[in-house]
Scaffold this active site. Structure first.
Site, short mmCIF file in Angstrom:
data_model
loop_
_atom_site.label_atom_id
_atom_site.label_comp_id
_atom_site.label_asym_id
_atom_site.label_seq_id
_atom_site.Cartn_x
_atom_site.Cartn_y
_atom_site.Cartn_z
N CYS B 98 7.32 7.15 1.59
CA CYS B 98 6.52 6.17 0.83
C CYS B 98 5.39 5.36 0.64
CB CYS B 98 5.91 5.03 2.39
SG CYS B 98 5.05 3.46 1.91
N CYS B 102 4.40 -1.37 -2.99
CA CYS B 102 5.57 -2.44 -3.14
C CYS B 102 5.57 -3.57 -2.05
CB CYS B 102 6.64 -2.11 -3.13
SG CYS B 102 7.09 -1.35 -0.81
N THR B 189 0.44 -0.82 5.79
CA THR B 189 1.52 0.28 5.08
C THR B 189 -0.26 0.28 3.80
OG1 THR B 189 3.27 0.44 5.73
CG2 THR B 189 3.10 1.73 3.67
N GLU B 255 -0.06 4.64 7.64
CA GLU B 255 -0.65 3.40 8.47
C GLU B 255 -2.18 2.53 8.87
OE1 GLU B 255 2.45 4.45 8.27
OE2 GLU B 255 2.88 3.34 6.95
N HIS B 290 10.73 -8.35 0.64
CA HIS B 290 10.53 -7.14 0.91
C HIS B 290 11.45 -5.99 1.61
CE1 HIS B 290 7.35 -3.77 1.81
NE2 HIS B 290 7.52 -3.90 2.58
N TYR B 294 13.85 -1.90 0.73
CA TYR B 294 14.44 -0.55 1.98
C TYR B 294 15.72 -0.11 1.41
CZ TYR B 294 10.43 -0.83 4.84
OH TYR B 294 9.63 -0.67 5.80
N CYS B 297 13.72 2.37 -2.21
CA CYS B 297 12.80 3.53 -1.57
C CYS B 297 13.28 4.45 -1.46
CB CYS B 297 11.99 2.78 -1.61
SG CYS B 297 11.58 1.81 0.54
N GLU B 441 9.66 4.04 11.18
CA GLU B 441 9.76 3.06 9.79
C GLU B 441 10.40 2.04 9.26
OE1 GLU B 441 9.59 3.46 6.72
OE2 GLU B 441 7.87 1.04 6.38
#
Lengths: 102, 479
Positions: B98, B102, B189, B255, B290, B294, B297, B441
């Site tokens: 990650c 974003c 994050t 995080e 968001h 996923y 990424c 995650e």
């Protein structure tokens, strides 16, 4: 001779684009060919390097261009090992280059 | 725009209050627990300058006309939504983890759109403020963390009925010059290494929750903000190298629990203040933006994982086995399935009243729902291909020991042509990418699976689908 290098965004390239440039630099005379990565206005020709055959990167207008689209040069299949030599051959033999029309 | 090095240096100027393992971290940049996450976020800066990626990494601001980093861009077209997800895949391929940035991008797009619609109803000035804020973020190329998830306390109660109201961020004071907020945002994050936090509500609200319907932005080092950095399953390994698997970029995003102890927010950074009917809209806008991400990424990260599995199969001497090839194909199938819905969500996006573009809601939710399943399955296959040695490998300290090292190299050898250390490195990479924090995650980031299913049912249009069937079997007439 100023050679513009225009990359697509590289979301999932099927070829090693940096390696292609490295090999091209080895083949072409560095004193004769200046590689440019931005501002192609004064370039004599532009090499458009797409990572795959979606070829989402557009050629700059009114320029002589060669387009690599993954394992294709100008739409013809080409193995990665000879990609650089094929592109170099086209650059050296300028008569094969296309001029982008807009 | 900032380069990665400039971004990293800019963090040194922040006075962010971060705690980890009971101690205050005074120098986050050189802290081994945080540095890999900084390196990963720095890739989002560097790729905007790299000719190989700049076509995706940059955009033109609709507010200033200037060239900006795409992570500060308000989406102006379906092409922008597609370029966003293509960029995320490219960065995932580089970092294998990650890169955090974003979240803020999606928060900015969500708040940009909803502030406009609040203003339409109430004649407020939120959108104007948001536009000013966007110019500020773009000009400084800030990393902004999107703060949505409250701790939530009793999940069965709305914010105003909680025994402790602080489990949802809320307004404790309204002043002439701004508001004072208290509460916390969990699982944030990239918060430790962000310049700013953009806070949004986390649930739909009714009028009784008006003090909780608040959206605002503040610097991460604003007085009263405290971060408690979360531990990961690989914490101890961050003090070494080889056992981390991905020593430069780490595992997931890093995080933190971000606590607001009576933090002052000036009015020019307040984008929602009590308009409860827009809280749900803001939650959904952020979630949709968001969830689209996923499928890209994570796919970039899985590209690395598939490569690692193919390589380890070679190192094990099993690369030509048909069942290995079939498992690699299955990984590709699962991964590209996730990516296709992410792309579709972008291609089928549409403009919102504020003018910015919004991904297709169903496709974005399908993307995230698939991640909660496919990523686990991909990791299961990775373990299958790799073999049990990743669970039992000795430590890198043992490998470095002059007496033990040669024995480890001897007995963990695979094919003769590959150095044992390479086999161990690849095994560690796979281990770290497929376990612990990385998997959870995928499950809960951008909303837990049930959150997507609620949206999918709502938008399933079952009545229309019933009519399709009723027409075909003759219950209602054909038109």
């Amino acid at each position: 001779m100023k050679l513009g290098i225009k990359f697509c965004g590289g979301c999932n390239p099927y070829i090693d684009r940096k390696l292609l440039i490295k090999r091209l630099r080895e083949i072409l005379d560095s004193e004769q060919y200046l590689f440019k990565y931005f501002n192609f206005d004064d370039c004599d020709m532009v090499l458009v390097i797409n990572g795959c055959n979606v070829a989402c990167s557009e050629a700059p207008p009114a320029k002589k261009t060669i387009t690599v689209s993954g394992l294709e040069v100008e739409g013809k299949a080409c193995r990665e090992e000879i990609l650089a030599s094929e592109v170099a051959r086209k650059i050296l033999n300028g008569s094969e280059l296309k001029t982008t029309q807009f | 725009m900032k380069t990665g090095a400039e971004y990293t240096e800019s963090l040194r100027k922040l006075k962010t209050q971060i705690y980890f393992q009971g101690k205050k971290i005074d120098n986050m940049v050189d802290n081994p627990y945080i540095r890999p996450h900084i390196n990963s976020a720095a890739a989002t800066y560097d790729m905007a300058f790299d000719p190989e990626y700049m076509e995706l990494g940059t955009a033109t601001s609709h507010l200033t006309g200037k060239k900006i980093n795409r992570f500060t861009h308000i989406q102006q077209s379906n092409d922008d939504l597609v370029k966003k997800v293509k960029l995320l895949r490219a960065i995932g391929q580089r970092t294998g983890t990650c890169f955090q940035r974003c979240v803020g991008l999606d928060a900015m797009n969500a708040v940009y759109s909803v502030s406009y619609e609040i203003d339409e109803k109430y004649g407020s000035k939120y959108h104007e403020r948001m536009c000013d804020y966007m110019k500020y973020v773009q000009e400084n190329d800030f990393m902004v963390v999107g703060g949505m998830t409250d701790p939530k306390g009793d999940r069965g109660l709305p914010p105003h009925k909680q025994a402790d109201p602080d489990v949802f961020v809320h307004i404790v004071e309204k002043r002439e010059d701004g508001i004072v907020v208290r509460g916390a945002k969990a699982h944030q994050t990239g918060a430790a290494n962000s310049h700013e936090i953009l806070v949004m509500p986390t649930v739909s609200m009714k009028s009784e929750d008006r003090d909780f319907a608040v959206s605002f932005a503040v610097p991460m080092d604003a007085p009263g903000i405290v971060l408690i950095f979360g531990r990961q399953t690989n914490d101890e390994r961050k003090l070494g190298t080889l056992d981390q698997g991905n020593p430069t970029y780490g595992v997931v995003g890093g995080e933190a629990l971000v606590i607001f102890n009576d933090v002052f927010v000036p009015w020019e950074r307040v984008f929602m203040c009590g308009e409860t009917e827009f809280a749900g809209m803001l939650v959904e806008r952020f979630a949709t933006y968001h969830r689209q991400n996923y499928g890209t990424c994570k796919v970039g990260v899985v590209d690395v994982l598939i490569g690692a599995c193919a390589a380890i199969a070679d190192y094990n001497g099993a690369g030509k086995a048909s069942h290995i090839k079939d498992k690699l194909v299955e990984m590709v199938l699962l991964s590209e399935t996730m990516h296709t819905s992410s792309l579709a969500a972008g291609y089928e996006g549409h403009p919102l009243p504020a003018g910015n573009y919004y991904p297709h809601v169903t496709y974005a939710n399908i993307t995230k729902q698939n991640i909660t399943r496919n990523h686990y399955e991909i990791c299961r296959i990775a373990h299958d291909i790799t073999g049990g040695f990743i669970a039992t490998l000795p430590t890198e300290q043992d490998l470095a020991d002059p007496e033990l090292g040669p024995m480890i190299l001897k007995y963990f050898k695979g094919v003769a042509s590959v150095p044992t250390e390479n086999r161990i490195k690849m095994g560690r990479l796979i281990e770290n990418m497929t376990g612990g924090t990385a998997l959870t995650e995928s499950m809960h980031g951008a909303g837990s699976p049930q959150a997507q299913r609620v949206v999918l049912l709502r938008d399933a249009n079952l009545e229309q689908r019933k009519k399709l069937a009723q027409r075909i079997c003759g219950i209602i007439p054909q038109e």
